[in-house]
Design a protein around this motif. Structure first.
Motif, PDB file in Angstrom:
ATOM      1  N   VAL A  93       0.814  -1.238  -0.059  1.00 32.80           N
ATOM      2  CA  VAL A  93       0.201  -0.137  -0.203  1.00 32.80           C
ATOM      3  C   VAL A  93       0.847   1.218  -0.158  1.00 32.80           C
ATOM      4  O   VAL A  93       1.855   1.422   0.709  1.00 32.80           O
ATOM      5  N   LEU A  94       0.789   2.034  -1.037  1.00 40.42           N
ATOM      6  CA  LEU A  94       1.321   3.371  -1.172  1.00 40.42           C
ATOM      7  C   LEU A  94       0.521   4.593  -0.640  1.00 40.42           C
ATOM      8  O   LEU A  94      -0.605   4.466  -1.172  1.00 40.42           O
ATOM      9  N   ALA A  95       1.090   5.459  -0.089  1.00 41.74           N
ATOM     10  CA  ALA A  95       0.303   6.752   0.292  1.00 41.74           C
ATOM     11  C   ALA A  95       1.141   7.780   0.437  1.00 41.74           C
ATOM     12  O   ALA A  95       2.442   7.715   0.793  1.00 41.74           O
ATOM     13  N   GLY A  96       0.542   9.025   0.021  1.00 41.65           N
ATOM     14  CA  GLY A  96       1.490  10.337  -0.146  1.00 41.65           C
ATOM     15  C   GLY A  96       1.537  10.957  -1.745  1.00 41.65           C
ATOM     16  O   GLY A  96       1.082  10.150  -2.555  1.00 41.65           O
ATOM     17  N   PRO A  97       2.087  12.071  -1.766  1.00 48.25           N
ATOM     18  CA  PRO A  97       2.216  12.846  -3.024  1.00 48.25           C
ATOM     19  C   PRO A  97       2.890  12.178  -4.040  1.00 48.25           C
ATOM     20  O   PRO A  97       4.078  11.667  -3.761  1.00 48.25           O
ATOM     21  N   ASP A  98       2.378  12.024  -5.228  1.00 48.32           N
ATOM     22  CA  ASP A  98       3.249  11.391  -6.354  1.00 48.32           C
ATOM     23  C   ASP A  98       3.989  12.623  -6.952  1.00 48.32           C
ATOM     24  O   ASP A  98       3.453  13.549  -7.168  1.00 48.32           O
ATOM     25  N   GLU A  99       5.417  12.380  -7.043  1.00 47.88           N
ATOM     26  CA  GLU A  99       6.375  13.202  -7.641  1.00 47.88           C
ATOM     27  C   GLU A  99       6.722  12.738  -9.073  1.00 47.88           C
ATOM     28  O   GLU A  99       7.981  12.987  -9.339  1.00 47.88           O
ATOM     29  N   GLY A 100       5.885  12.223  -9.796  1.00 48.32           N
ATOM     30  CA  GLY A 100       6.078  11.744 -11.007  1.00 48.32           C
ATOM     31  C   GLY A 100       6.478  10.651 -11.637  1.00 48.32           C
ATOM     32  O   GLY A 100       6.886  10.131 -12.581  1.00 48.32           O
TER      33      GLY A 100
END
Length: 368
Positions: free
Chosen positions: A228-235
């Protein structure tokens, strides 16, 4: 006491340094002291002059100076010396080494009789984290302007590694360096079922956080866990997902989550993955430890101190197969998992803000 904090940013700007300044300032104001935060009228990106010049937030008087020169997260304001002179402080607590206000306050210290504290916030990054230009600037300042530090009565280091650096590289007297880590809030008990196969990564989805190591490691788990990934995507999220699909990796992305959702994820996950090769003092590792969820870390830097291997984490080399092996051992060895979970909870208790703030009280009192 009349205390001034000088910081690059302050609320409503949100970040690690800003959270520390806010905790200390509001705590000391609550103790009856006269507390100011002197910062700059800007956001991290643009919006110069968009905030109130002065306002009081939770008992702390905030003064935002007009920026003269700005670059990236740095600001120079010629207003700073006069504002500090007019406030006649007992203590000036300066945040983040190398910013222009560090040198402005050091010059004022020679003229006035206040006590000065420099809170470095562990700004010593390897070249792969900041790039060659910024790294070169760091070396220039550290080499030719470290004499400024002798005008400060105390240097606050977050972790032992930072203390070693400022003593050996910046030539600060070791007796003037205090280690005071960042804190975390108390975690109330919440009934959340733990997903025994869930691995959580919570943070920026970026190259410098080395998330690709974690994705590649999932191959070696052969379906025994889901990520599970959470957090802002930086591209980079799209390429990570494409890799996961090609290799039949179970993965989901939740985006940016609230504090309440964050702690529910900590509690519901079997393991917290922190694949970054270097971080200053990742408070996330303390937060997750406080819930009893152990971490798997790699690399060097603040993560070794924040989540000590064998006490709050397992350490593995930054290679997918070895990293996967550490994760697998926490999935399959229940007795070992329970022992590490218990130790992690105990470790995190040392970093509760209510305990850390008492250290600042004693530091200030000792300077007067």
């Amino acid at each position: 006491m009349r205390i001034i904090h000088v910081a690059p940013f302050y609320y409503p700007v949100i970040g690690g340094v800003e959270d520390v300044v806010k905790h200390i300032a509001e705590h000391m104001a609550g103790k009856g002291h006269e507390v100011y935060v002197v910062t700059y009228n800007r956001l991290r990106v643009g919006c110069i002059g968009s905030l109130p010049r002065e306002e009081t937030i939770n008992g702390v008087r905030v003064i935002r100076l007009r920026p003269g020169i700005t670059w990236s997260h740095g600001t120079y304001s010629p207003e700073l010396p006069q504002v500090i002179k007019s406030l006649k402080p007992d203590i000036v607590h300066v945040h983040v080494w190398r910013h222009p206000h560090v040198f402005q306050v050091a010059k004022l210290k020679r003229q006035l009789r206040f006590k000065a504290i420099l809170h470095g916030h562990m700004p010593f990054y390897p070249i792969f984290k900041v790039g060659p230009v910024t790294w070169g600037y760091y070396q220039l300042v550290d080499t030719f302007f470290n004499n400024t530090l002798k005008y400060y009565d105390e240097y606050i280091a977050l972790i032992p590694l930072e203390k070693d650096i400022v003593i050996n590289k910046l030539h600060v007297d070791g007796d003037k360096v205090a280690i005071i880590p960042n804190g975390i809030e108390y975690v109330p008990k919440t009934d959340v079922d733990k997903n025994q196969d869930q691995i959580l990564y919570l943070g920026r989805i970026s190259k410098d956080k080395n998330v690709s190591l974690l994705i590649k490691s999932m191959i070696y788990l052969k379906g025994k866990a889901r990520l599970v990934l959470a957090g802002p995507d930086e591209g980079i999220l799209r390429s990570l997902y494409q890799f996961a699909v090609r290799h039949n990796i179970r993965i989901s992305y939740l985006g940016v989550v609230s504090d309440e959702e964050k702690y529910k994820l900590y509690l519901s996950s079997r393991i917290f993955a922190f694949p970054s090769k270097y971080d200053a003092m990742p408070v996330t590792l303390l937060e997750v430890a406080s819930t009893g969820t152990p971490s798997v870390i790699t690399g060097w830097g603040g993560q070794i101190y924040t989540a000590p291997p064998g006490r709050a984490s397992l350490w593995a080399p930054p290679k997918p197969k070895e990293y996967a092996g550490a994760i697998l051992s926490l999935i399959t060895d229940e007795d070992f998992y329970k022992k590490l979970s218990s130790k992690a909870k105990e470790w995190a208790q040392y970093f509760l803000w209510r305990k850390i703030l008492q250290i600042y009280e004693k530091l200030y009192e000792g300077l007067m």
